[in-house]
Structures are given as structure tokens and as C-alpha cells.
Enzyme design. Sequence first.
Site, PDB file in Angstrom:
ATOM      1  CD1 TRP A  68      -2.707  -1.106   2.569  1.00 45.49           C
ATOM      2  CD2 TRP A  68      -2.534  -1.924   0.501  1.00 45.49           C
ATOM      3  NE1 TRP A  68      -3.640  -2.113   2.417  1.00 45.49           N
ATOM      4  CE2 TRP A  68      -3.556  -2.627   1.158  1.00 45.49           C
ATOM      5  CE3 TRP A  68      -2.241  -2.272  -0.836  1.00 45.49           C
ATOM      6  CZ2 TRP A  68      -4.291  -3.643   0.553  1.00 45.49           C
ATOM      7  CZ3 TRP A  68      -2.962  -3.299  -1.438  1.00 45.49           C
ATOM      8  CH2 TRP A  68      -3.977  -3.960  -0.758  1.00 45.49           C
ATOM      9  CG  ASN A 183      -7.016  -3.796  -2.406  1.00 43.30           C
ATOM     10  OD1 ASN A 183      -6.693  -4.778  -3.074  1.00 43.30           O
ATOM     11  ND2 ASN A 183      -7.645  -3.898  -1.244  1.00 43.30           N
ATOM     12  CD  GLU A 184      -9.984  -7.301  -3.360  1.00 44.74           C
ATOM     13  OE1 GLU A 184     -10.879  -7.095  -2.514  1.00 44.74           O
ATOM     14  OE2 GLU A 184      -9.378  -8.394  -3.450  1.00 44.74           O
ATOM     15  CD  GLU A 301      -5.430  -9.029  -2.715  1.00 41.30           C
ATOM     16  OE1 GLU A 301      -6.266  -9.722  -2.083  1.00 41.30           O
ATOM     17  OE2 GLU A 301      -5.398  -7.791  -2.654  1.00 41.30           O
ATOM     18  CD1 TRP A 343      -3.844 -12.029   2.141  1.00 44.56           C
ATOM     19  CD2 TRP A 343      -3.383 -10.285   0.798  1.00 44.56           C
ATOM     20  NE1 TRP A 343      -4.153 -10.873   2.826  1.00 44.56           N
ATOM     21  CE2 TRP A 343      -3.879  -9.793   2.022  1.00 44.56           C
ATOM     22  CE3 TRP A 343      -3.022  -9.364  -0.200  1.00 44.56           C
ATOM     23  CZ2 TRP A 343      -4.029  -8.430   2.278  1.00 44.56           C
ATOM     24  CZ3 TRP A 343      -3.170  -8.017   0.053  1.00 44.56           C
ATOM     25  CH2 TRP A 343      -3.670  -7.556   1.283  1.00 44.56           C
TER      26      TRP A 343
END
Length: 383
Positions: A68, A183-184, A301, A343
Site C-alpha cells: 500500500w 485495491n479491488e 492476490e 497473500w
Amino acid sequence: MRKGSTWISTSFVRTRGSHFVLHGSPFLFNGFNSYWMMHVAADPNQRYKVSEVFREASAAGLSVCRTWAFSDGGDLPLQISPGTYDERVFQGLDFVVSEARKYGIRLILSLVNNYNDFGGRPQYAKWGRNAGAQINTDDDFYTHPLLKDYYKNHIRRVVTRFNTITRTFYKDDPTIMAWELMNEPRCQADYSGRTVNGWVEEMARFVKSLDRKHLLEIGMEGFYGDTMPQRKQVNPGYQVGTDFISNNLITDIDFATIHAYPDIWLSGKSENEQMGFMERWMANHWNDARTVLKKPLVIAEFGKSSKDVGFSLNERDLYMGNVYRDIYRFARTGGTMSGSLVWQLMAQGMDEYNDGYDIVLSQSPSTAGIMSRQSHAMNALSH
């Protein structure tokens, strides 16, 4: 390691057709996620954990890490409020980039979260409301001019950051392999994928206006939308407002990603059913990346949770081994399937970050062995 570090300092990962290239040769990799790195490195006394993970990962041949580059509002924020940053946390990210370079590992840096962990879209929506804007839902993140400006400002701050340790601007540092928009991303307000599409087009263009050296990806999980309706049956039974095909066809997006959590998406189903889903999920996306998108594909992931009923270390090793075998098989035919990021890796003594998927390489020699074999197999394909 010297060779790795000097090489990292000169060459950017690029794409050629549907595969990655580095120094003119195909680049295939095995990698990992460690989302917590900047957060932990913000405290200089904890930085050894970042170094430990990079050292162990590098020893296992892992060459790409996703982490991140955001922490919005809340606890230990990077972005305290719109446009206001905590320099100490930014220096934590500087350290992450400099350690990655030292260990010959390339980074994929994600710029915002879909969820409220580390702030994400909900925090941007809250900031907008606090500024008096008419914000109805978190989905306004994709369309409201003020929230889009806040996010663009964050992109600019990260991409043009001058690293206080390496003395290099992020946008000029080949240690960074790629930027990730979110992210997603998900959007309840519009299941067609069009709202997300408009946002991706605008933000991708913005990133590329600041930085043409780095690759860019969206951060998507891979859910199919309206572009290929026949593919919707591959989804795990629901929509999230993205369209794997149209979103990734956007010109400024350099490669496609998928995430895969059959243990969550199909919870209650048998191991065999979950593995069957995983194989279909990978095969369909690989096929579409190759024939429709003509761009590299990364499984960004995947993992197996120790919180699953009937979990055992052996079960996890078996699952990862099967997934790796499939990735290698796809990669061998043309390199479109370019790599995967498990992940997730952690250092010892990080219990507060445990989410069930955590792997400490030094404590899981069998898993480390499986990951190492995959690294060497993918690396051998590169040459």
C-alpha cells in the site's frame, strides 16, 4: 546481490504485446503481498520487519512485492486530511522502496483502497461531506469532481515524491514496477462496469501525464461484466460493478490483474469445488488476456486462510502447489500469464496484522520451499 541492485537501478519493467520484458528479455516472476510495510516502517524501530521480509523473500527467489502507498485519515495516516501528509509516514514508504531496491525486489504500489481499512473510498466520501459537498454514497468517489480532485492530488504527491533515502524521485525509480489505481474497485451504484470504466480512463490518463516510465494496472479482482455476458457464469455468483474486459481494454492500462479467493467466495463448498473454480477462473482470464486484451495477466492476490474449516499446513501447501503448477503451465505457453503474488508475507511477531492468510517464511519451511521452487521455475522461463 550487487548485480541485482545495480540492475534494478537502471531498467524498467515494460510490456511487449501480452508479456512483460526486462533488459529486452521476457520477465516472468513469483511474488507476494505485504500491504503493511509503510505502516510498520513509519516507526524506525520496527523497520527491521520490512528488511526481514525482503531478505527472506529474496532468498526464496521472489522478485515482486505489492504493498500500500496509501493510508487515509484514521490511525497513523499518510494523508491526514486532503492534501496534508505526515512526512514521517512518507519516510516509511521511502524506506520500503529503498529496501526493495537493496534486495532486488520490484514493487507494485497501490494508491487507494476500495474498503475502509486504511481509509479508502469511505474516507474520501467523509472528507467531501466535511467540505460541504453533496455526497450521497461512497460510490460518488468515482464521479464527484471534488473527490476525484482529492484522489488526483494523492496520485501526484506519491508519483512525484522525492525519496529521502535513495535521493530519487519515485517516478524515476525502476524499483517500482507499476502503480495500481485501487485495491479491488467495486461499485454498487452501477453493476454494468461503466462508472468504474469512466473513472479508470480519467485516472489512468492522469497517472500517465505525470509518469510515462512506469506500468499501470487497475487493481481489479477480475469479475466479468456486460462486455462478454457469456463469461458472467464464470463469476462466483454475483456482480461487483466491474467489467474485466472493458476496464482492462483501456489504452493506458498496461496489464490485467485478477484476485482469487474461492475459500471466501464459495465458502461452504468442498476443497475440490473450490479448486475447480480456481482452475476455471485462471483459465478464462488467461484466455481473454491472450486473445482479447492482448496484455499480460498477473494473479495479484491468492492464498488460503488458516481460519478455514479443516485448515492444515499441508492443505495450504497442496493448494498453493496446485495453483503454482497451473500458473507455470499457462506461463509456459507464450508468457501472457506472467506471475502471481501470494497473500501474504509477514515477519515474526506481527500478530496484530494476522488475517489468517499470513505466511512467515522462516516459520513455514515447507511453504517456503514450494514458493522457492515456483520462483526458480518462473525465472527459468524468463531466459
